[in-house]
Design an enzyme around this catalytic site. Structure first.
Site, PDB file in Angstrom:
ATOM      1  N   GLY A  10     -32.372 -15.165   2.830  1.00 16.83           N
ATOM      2  CA  GLY A  10     -31.989 -13.898   2.193  1.00 16.83           C
ATOM      3  C   GLY A  10     -30.508 -13.881   1.835  1.00 16.83           C
ATOM      4  N   ASN A  11     -29.718 -14.578   2.655  1.00 22.49           N
ATOM      5  CA  ASN A  11     -28.274 -14.606   2.387  1.00 22.49           C
ATOM      6  C   ASN A  11     -27.905 -15.485   1.194  1.00 22.49           C
ATOM      7  OD1 ASN A  11     -27.313 -12.878   4.523  1.00 22.49           O
ATOM      8  ND2 ASN A  11     -28.083 -14.464   5.893  1.00 22.49           N
ATOM      9  N   LYS A 126     -36.321  -8.440  17.231  1.00 21.95           N
ATOM     10  CA  LYS A 126     -35.704  -8.902  15.980  1.00 21.95           C
ATOM     11  C   LYS A 126     -34.744  -7.844  15.426  1.00 21.95           C
ATOM     12  CE  LYS A 126     -35.516 -11.154  11.966  1.00 21.95           C
ATOM     13  NZ  LYS A 126     -34.805 -12.414  11.850  1.00 21.95           N
ATOM     14  N   LYS A 208     -39.492 -15.439   8.092  1.00 21.96           N
ATOM     15  CA  LYS A 208     -39.861 -16.123   6.840  1.00 21.96           C
ATOM     16  C   LYS A 208     -40.043 -17.629   7.025  1.00 21.96           C
ATOM     17  CE  LYS A 208     -36.107 -18.379   4.812  1.00 21.96           C
ATOM     18  NZ  LYS A 208     -35.181 -18.394   5.883  1.00 21.96           N
ATOM     19  N   LYS A 270     -36.087 -21.871  12.348  1.00 22.86           N
ATOM     20  CA  LYS A 270     -36.243 -22.922  11.324  1.00 22.86           C
ATOM     21  C   LYS A 270     -36.768 -24.203  11.973  1.00 22.86           C
ATOM     22  CE  LYS A 270     -32.382 -21.060   8.763  1.00 22.86           C
ATOM     23  NZ  LYS A 270     -33.156 -19.931   8.265  1.00 22.86           N
TER      24      LYS A 270
END
Ligand code: ADP
Ligand code: MG
Length: 307
Positions: A10-11, A126, A208, A270
């Site tokens: 998103g960044n 989160k 994600k 990740k």
């Protein structure tokens, strides 16, 4: 032609506090230019993206406005899928035209099935959205909002359940087989639960990267490429003895996760997603930055996780 699932952070699209529409467009164009170059190299790509800063901004707008009824998180997630999908879709088409690639692009509003009884609903962990000062945070907490406190202030926390299935899987596969570039599962997908055959949206966000690995397996991607803002995952990150990882086995990755080398909520998901992809039959997962994407695919940069 080999198929690559690319997950962008998103960044990579918008800085949460800055990021006026023009800056946002410039960042998106930069991202799409790289993706177009990857495709020109002769591979098929499916694209997924994060939405952390964007969903945070929607929540902030809702909180500040006070004039309209706030929407629940699943609907806010759907808004970000539409918004970012549109921006990526338009920019990719423009890049394709510029370099002569004939390809259609489409965004799928994507729902993912989560387990409504999973532990994360009792204990949300989160953090999302903006930071709040103590006074404001206390008012919000009294109104039932769950928050945590860290060195920068108070932040809302929400459940982040594991994704199990992708509702739109069949249509995604069909479009891929027709050569369409599909943008899907944005923000980890919209979390839904299935009760007696009925789908219901639920207040949560899905990671994600974890949805990315599920999607990568489902579509039979050969490579799962996670693009973020660092070139490599590292051991002893930001310490004097930092070691950037190049090629590691899934077994080594599991060991390093256990040893706590990767940031919770940032690099750890990740790595977990990469491990999950390989353990479910994927060939290789790569973690790197956008500007190193092409080098990383050629084995000249980034962190590669293999069986
Ligand atoms: P994205 O928006 O792409 O998901 P995140 O901020 O969630 O990005 O994750 C990337 C960040 O993970 C990097 O900016 C880096 O600061 C952080 N990070 C935490 N642990 C590590 C590590 N061991 N090696 C490299 N980066 C790490
Ligand atoms: Mg992240």
């Amino acid at each position: 032609m080999s198929l690559i699932l690319i997950a962008i952070g998103g960044n990579a699209i918008l800085h949460p506090e800055k990021g006026n529409p023009q800056e946002q467009q410039e960042k998106i164009d930069g991202t799409c230019k790289e993706i177009a170059r990857i495709i020109r190299g002769g591979v098929d790509v499916v694209l997924t993206h994060g939405n952390g800063p964007q969903i945070g901004n929607i929540l902030a707008m809702q909180e500040e406005c006070g004039l309209v009824h706030p929407q629940p998180l699943d609907i806010c997630g759907a808004q970000t899928q539409g918004m970012l999908g549109y921006l990526l879709q338009r920019s990719l088409l423009n890049m394709f035209r510029e370099i002569g690639i004939k390809k259609q692009v489409t965004t799928i509003i994507t729902q993912v099935i989560v387990d409504g009884s999973c532990e994360s609903f009792q204990n949300p962990t989160k953090p999302i959205g903006l930071y709040y000062q103590e006074e404001r945070a206390k008012t919000m907490m009294n109104a039932g909002v769950k928050m945590i406190h860290d060195r920068k202030g108070y932040r809302r926390i929400v459940p982040s359940p594991m994704p199990f299935n992708i509702v739109e899987e069949d249509i995604i596969k069909k479009l891929i087989s027709e050569g369409v570039l599909v943008i899907t599962a944005g923000g980890g997908g919209i979390p839904v639960i299935e009760r007696n055959g009925v789908l219901e949206g639920i207040e949560a966000v899905v990671d994600k990267d974890l949805t990315g690995s599920l999607l990568a397996n489902k579509i039979g991607a050969e490579i799962f490429l996670i693009l973020t803002d660092v070139e490599n995952a590292a051991l002893n990150y930001r310490k004097t003895n930092q070691v950037d990882l190049r090629e590691i086995t899934v077994h080594e990755a599991e060991l390093y996760i256990k040893e706590g080398h990767f940031g919770k909520g940032s690099m750890e998901p990740k790595m977990l997603a990469a491990v999950r992809f390989i353990r479910s039959g994927g060939k290789s997962a790569i973690i790197s930055s956008l500007d190193k994407a092409i080098d990383a695919l050629a084995g000249k940069a980034g962190t590669r996780i293999i069986a």
